[in-house]
Write an enzyme that holds these catalytic residues in place. Structure first.
Site: not given
Ligand code: IMP
Ligand code: MG
Length: 183
Positions: A106, A109, A137, A158, A165, A171
């Site tokens: 997904d 980071d 990110k 975030f 989630d 979600r």
């Protein structure tokens, strides 16, 4: 009467990417992957649970034979920042030798998750291996990792929704939003 999900979306600090923009970008990514892997059988390794919706939408738009392997990986264990230690449930008998492999997650980071799993997959000798993430990110990575397919670059905030989630929640939001952390 507004639905419960509509109420949650109104509670977000702000919507970052709406459902129509996600759908359009996922379709472009599918086209690019289909072109790059034309004539191949694609083995997709998808990291659960965050990539569930992304993978479901993306793969249905790729017109190629696909084998899907899901892996459970988690580095958050509940909060809004990576714990730095990765737990992966490796399936028994996974063999990617000579295969055309696409690793999907997904969000990129710290880079810990994708770098560790990418190394592990590379060690199995696939013919071709690339990574795709819906979000990347803009931040310094703890580990360098290349994602060849990136849906959207986002600021270091975030986010939740479309599979992502906070502590197991949010979600099922159809859009991606920034969470109000006092919500
Ligand atoms: P990394 O190992 O730090 O690159 O983290 C990647 C994993 O952390 C992703 O698979 C996500 O599940 C999770 N993650 C990172 N940022 C976020 C976020 O903003 N919202 C929800 N999950 C996130
Ligand atoms: Mg994840």
């Amino acid at each position: 009467m507004p639905s419960i999900v509509t109420g949650i979306i109104q509670d977000l600090n702000r919507t970052l990417i709406d459902a129509a923009s996600i759908e359009a970008r996922v379709a472009e990514m599918a086209e690019e992957i289909e072109r790059d892997c034309a004539g191949e059988v694609l083995t997709v390794v998808a990291l659960m649970d965050g990539s569930l919706f992304f993978v479901a939408d993306l793969l249905r738009k790729i017109d190629l034979p696909i084998r899907l392997i899901t892996l459970s990986a988690s580095s958050y264990h509940g909060g809004t920042s990576s714990s730095g230690s990765l737990r992966v449930a490796w399936p028994e008998g996974m063999d990617l030798k000579g295969q055309t492999v696409l690793l999907l997650d997904d969000i990129l980071d710290t880079g810990l998750t994708l770098s560790e799993i990418r190394l592990h997959l590379e060690a199995q000798g696939p013919r071709w291996l690339r990574c795709g993430v819906l979000l990347s990110k803009k931040r310094e990575r703890a580990r360098e990792v290349v994602a060849e397919y990136v849906g959207f670059e986002i600021e270091d905030e975030f986010v939740v929704g479309y599979g992502m989630d906070f502590d197991g929640r949010f979600r099922n939001l159809p859009c991606i939003g920034v969470l109000k952390l006092d919500a």
